[in-house]
Design a protein around this motif. Structure first.
Motif, PDB file in Angstrom:
ATOM      1  N   VAL A 195      -6.515  -1.507   1.395  1.00 47.45           N
ATOM      2  CA  VAL A 195      -5.978  -1.170   0.075  1.00 47.45           C
ATOM      3  C   VAL A 195      -5.589  -2.432  -0.677  1.00 47.45           C
ATOM      4  N   THR A 244      -7.719  -3.406  -4.070  1.00 49.16           N
ATOM      5  CA  THR A 244      -7.056  -3.408  -5.373  1.00 49.16           C
ATOM      6  C   THR A 244      -6.816  -4.813  -5.895  1.00 49.16           C
ATOM      7  N   ALA A 272       0.832  -1.203   0.000  1.00 49.50           N
ATOM      8  CA  ALA A 272       0.000   0.000   0.000  1.00 49.50           C
ATOM      9  C   ALA A 272       0.866   1.253   0.000  1.00 49.50           C
ATOM     10  N   PRO A 311      -6.565   4.818  -7.966  1.00 51.37           N
ATOM     11  CA  PRO A 311      -7.425   4.156  -6.977  1.00 51.37           C
ATOM     12  C   PRO A 311      -8.884   4.092  -7.410  1.00 51.37           C
ATOM     13  N   SER A 362       1.235   4.245  -2.785  1.00 50.85           N
ATOM     14  CA  SER A 362       1.172   5.659  -2.411  1.00 50.85           C
ATOM     15  C   SER A 362       2.305   6.449  -3.034  1.00 50.85           C
ATOM     16  N   TYR A 391      -3.569   6.976  -3.333  1.00 50.32           N
ATOM     17  CA  TYR A 391      -3.582   5.760  -2.520  1.00 50.32           C
ATOM     18  C   TYR A 391      -3.274   6.104  -1.062  1.00 50.32           C
TER      19      TYR A 391
END
Length: 417
Positions: free
Chosen positions: A196, A200, A151, A237, A155, A161
């Motif tokens: 996350v 995803t 995650a 996202p 980001s 994210y």
């Protein structure tokens, strides 16, 4: 009971889902504490074409993200260590950025030091996650820890994210559809990162839906994860419906706008009434709505990231499918003014503030959902405060709306897009 809006026909049906998440295969074998030797070949003697991860392993080998061993093996069942996973992710990013952090157990000449310093510089490794200045490079990665790194890596690729992580971390409405959420066995700080990873599709639950945040990951699994990770880095996202659902729930307590064809009207949405008291018409007590989770059951298969948490496709819930109905799962707080049953409460309810339809028992047990045991017994006792889940439903009819209001006239009303 189902409610059919406006005309007083809005259906309140029991609807709960069971769709099996793709199970990851974990074979706990002690990992080899050696760095894989570079090889030019992309196939391995211990990974036949029939192996479930053959294509993923071939892809990461071609990209030289995960390398084989000098004896021509890949060791697909070996556990992945922190040092190894840092190296794999560093190869994905191929950055020249480096931190200058010194760990007591990582020398400047350690084979993974460059990758670890890159991870710290890019932020997929966070210094605050390690205690006593030890990195423990040979420690097998846990799935919770892997969720954090992945995650954080996303980001770095896309700041949105990071916003998703913050939204789930800072909200008391966050709901992550894994059994450990209510049962325990997960570090609460890991939940937004797991969200996350689930949202995803980087990681998924096992056949019984448990996430195993403290479980380890094999080299075969990591190959599949890296392939997904590279794909996710290319996407925003907002491209992931599951992540959008989780973010909407963290913000508003519901996923209705993401998963259904409803839109909020000028009168307000669920976020405007959450936690506000609603007194029942038959004076059985006062209730509030805490969550309103939707599962798309309008077709032949349930859809939505919460489907496995609530809907049992193999049970009675299947009657809801393919009838154009959205299943709703409400979390209520209720304080009875006298000893009552769930049925009695629902008889005096106003639209969606109560339901006599309970969650499927298998889901209650698996996800540790709070729920009355029956609808007819007076289990709800005067003066006590209860928090429990029940189910409902709505049949979207063109031009019609559904909703309700609280004692202070706060309202939620939705209409079809």
């Amino acid at each position: 009971m189902l409610h059919k809006k406006s005309s007083n026909n809005n259906l309140m049906i029991k609807a709960l889902v069971a769709s099996v998440m793709t199970a990851a295969i974990v074979i706990p074998i002690v990992t080899e504490n050696v760095q894989a030797a570079p090889v030019s070949k992309t196939t391995f003697t211990d990974v036949p074409k029939s192996h479930w991860a053959y294509e993923s392993i071939k892809q990461v080998a071609e990209k030289r993200l995960v390398k084989g061993y000098e004896d021509g093996t890949y060791k697909p069942s070996a556990q992945v260590t922190r040092a190894e996973f840092a190296t794999f992710l560093a190869r994905v990013f191929e950055s020249n950025e480096r931190a200058t952090v010194s760990f007591n157990d990582i020398s400047d000449t350690h084979w993974a030091n460059e990758a670890i310093q890159e991870g710290l510089a890019l932020g997929f490794i966070k210094l605050e996650d390690f205690s006593k200045n030890k990195f423990e490079p040979n420690k097998p990665m846990t799935r919770g820890e892997m969720s954090r790194w992945l995650a954080n890596g996303l980001s770095h690729a896309n700041a949105d994210y990071g916003k998703a992580i913050e939204e789930m971390a800072n909200s008391n409405l966050t709901l992550i559809p894994i059994p450990e959420f209510y049962k325990g066995g997960v570090n609460k700080k890991d939940l937004p990162y797991i969200g996350v990873a689930l949202g995803t599709g980087l990681l998924s639950g096992y056949e019984d839906f448990i996430f195993k945040p403290n479980g380890n990951t094999t080299r075969a699994e990591v190959a599949t994860i890296l392939v997904r990770f590279i794909d996710a880095m290319k996407r925003a996202p907002s491209d992931f419906t599951g992540l959008n659902e989780l973010r909407e729930v963290a913000e508003t307590g519901t996923n209705i706008l993401t998963i259904s064809n409803f839109k909020k009207s000028k009168y307000g949405g669920y976020e405007d009434i959450l936690g506000k008291p609603h007194t029942y018409l038959n004076n059985t007590g006062v209730a509030t709505i805490e969550h309103a989770i939707f599962v798309d059951t309008t077709g032949t298969k349930p859809k939505g990231i919460f489907k496995d948490m609530f809907f049992n496709e193999k049970g009675e819930d299947k009657i809801l499918l393919n009838k154009g109905i959205y299943a709703i799962y409400y979390e209520y707080t209720f304080k009875p003014s006298r000893d009552v049953s769930v049925q009695s409460v629902s008889n005096g309810s106003n639209l969606h503030f109560a339901s006599n339809l309970l969650i499927d028992k298998s889901k209650i047990a698996l996800f540790n959902l709070s729920s009355p045991k029956s609808t007819s017994k007076n289990e709800l006792l005067k003066g006590e405060t209860y928090r429990y889940w029940a189910s409902n439903g709505v049949l979207p009819n063109p031009g019609e709306m559904f909703g309700s209001r609280t004692d202070d006239d706060s309202m939620f009303y939705y209409e079809l897009k």
